[in-house]
Enzyme design. Structure first.
Site, PDB file in Angstrom:
ATOM      1  N   LYS A   1       0.862  -1.178   0.000  1.00  0.00           N
ATOM      2  CA  LYS A   1       0.000   0.000   0.000  1.00  0.00           C
ATOM      3  C   LYS A   1       0.900   1.230   0.000  1.00  0.00           C
ATOM      4  O   LYS A   1       1.775   1.363   0.845  1.00  0.00           O
ATOM      5  CB  LYS A   1      -0.903   0.020   1.227  1.00  0.00           C
ATOM      6  CG  LYS A   1      -1.849   1.202   1.223  1.00  0.00           C
ATOM      7  CD  LYS A   1      -2.671   1.265   2.487  1.00  0.00           C
ATOM      8  CE  LYS A   1      -3.636   2.427   2.411  1.00  0.00           C
ATOM      9  NZ  LYS A   1      -2.981   3.716   2.114  1.00  0.00           N
TER      10      LYS A   1
ATOM     11  N   ASP B   1       1.559   5.470  -0.056  1.00  0.00           N
ATOM     12  CA  ASP B   1       1.011   6.695   0.506  1.00  0.00           C
ATOM     13  C   ASP B   1       1.212   7.799  -0.524  1.00  0.00           C
ATOM     14  O   ASP B   1       2.231   8.487  -0.532  1.00  0.00           O
ATOM     15  CB  ASP B   1       1.732   7.020   1.821  1.00  0.00           C
ATOM     16  CG  ASP B   1       0.954   8.004   2.679  1.00  0.00           C
ATOM     17  OD1 ASP B   1      -0.164   8.381   2.281  1.00  0.00           O
ATOM     18  OD2 ASP B   1       1.465   8.397   3.742  1.00  0.00           O
TER      19      ASP B   1
ATOM     20  N   GLU C   1       3.449   1.538   4.752  1.00  0.00           N
ATOM     21  CA  GLU C   1       2.088   2.004   4.989  1.00  0.00           C
ATOM     22  C   GLU C   1       1.136   0.856   5.329  1.00  0.00           C
ATOM     23  O   GLU C   1       0.267   0.989   6.175  1.00  0.00           O
ATOM     24  CB  GLU C   1       1.611   2.736   3.722  1.00  0.00           C
ATOM     25  CG  GLU C   1       0.199   3.241   3.784  1.00  0.00           C
ATOM     26  CD  GLU C   1       0.073   4.536   4.569  1.00  0.00           C
ATOM     27  OE1 GLU C   1      -1.072   4.946   4.797  1.00  0.00           O
ATOM     28  OE2 GLU C   1       1.092   5.120   4.944  1.00  0.00           O
TER      29      GLU C   1
END
Length: 199
Positions: free
Chosen positions: A19, A21, A158
């Site tokens: 994931k 950011d 993240e």
């Protein structure tokens, strides 16, 4: 859009991606001309001319890509504050577009195809070792989502996104794509404060 959950799903049929950011952008390529569009429908092509030029170099013809624009810190992690600073100063150096999905390619609507098939096609177009450092294929790991998540958190990333390998590309949030964050944080504004008395 991935749905935020508290526990990562495990089992056969799930793919796991990092994931990032950053900012989610859909890239439209029409007869070689590139447009980068936000989830809200805003054209951000002029904010990221380096990314647009790198996509043009891929010579995709007509295509629609989905991905995330991030600024990478020296340790390789995505840095949202650095990305905002680069946008504010019109400096798109050291910004990377991680592409994770292929929706359309040369006359074929791929949204109904299985995610794993879309990613295989995308990998062939972009390549794992990318011809450009600005556009990168967002690879995945199959199986053992618990270990993938633990490793992401150990490296202070993240979080991760879990996607059903047979999922279609559909609008909105659903249970086919979910995300789990390593760090629970929230930005907020302090509207005012008073000094404590007696201290």
């Amino acid at each position: 859009l991935p749905l935020l959950v508290s526990e990562i799903p495990v089992g056969e049929g799930w793919l796991y991606e990092l994931k990032f950011d950053g900012y989610r952008l859909v890239c439209f390529v029409r007869k070689g001309r590139v447009s980068l569009v936000t989830r809200g429908g805003h054209d951000w092509t002029m904010r990221f001319p380096k990314i647009a030029a790198a996509v043009e170099e891929l010579e995709l013809g007509d295509a629609i890509l989905d991905g995330e624009v991030v600024a990478l810190a020296p340790d390789g992690r995505s840095d949202f504050q650095a990305l905002q600073n680069k946008i504010r100063t019109n400096n798109d150096g050291a910004i990377v577009y991680f592409v994770f999905d292929l929706l359309f390619y040369r006359g074929f609507d791929l949204r109904g195809a299985a995610l794993l098939d879309r990613k295989k096609a995308l990998s062939r177009l972009i390549g794992h070792s990318s011809r450009t450092a600005t556009i990168r294929f967002c690879d995945h790991i199959s199986g053992r989502g618990d270990l993938v998540f633990a490793s992401a958190c150990q490296h202070r990333l993240e979080g991760i996104v879990a996607k059903r390998s047979d999922s279609r590309y559909e609008g909105g949030r659903g249970h086919e794509w979910v995300k789990v964050k390593c760090l629970s944080r929230q930005e907020f504004v302090i509207g005012g404060w008073t000094e404590p008395t007696g201290s």
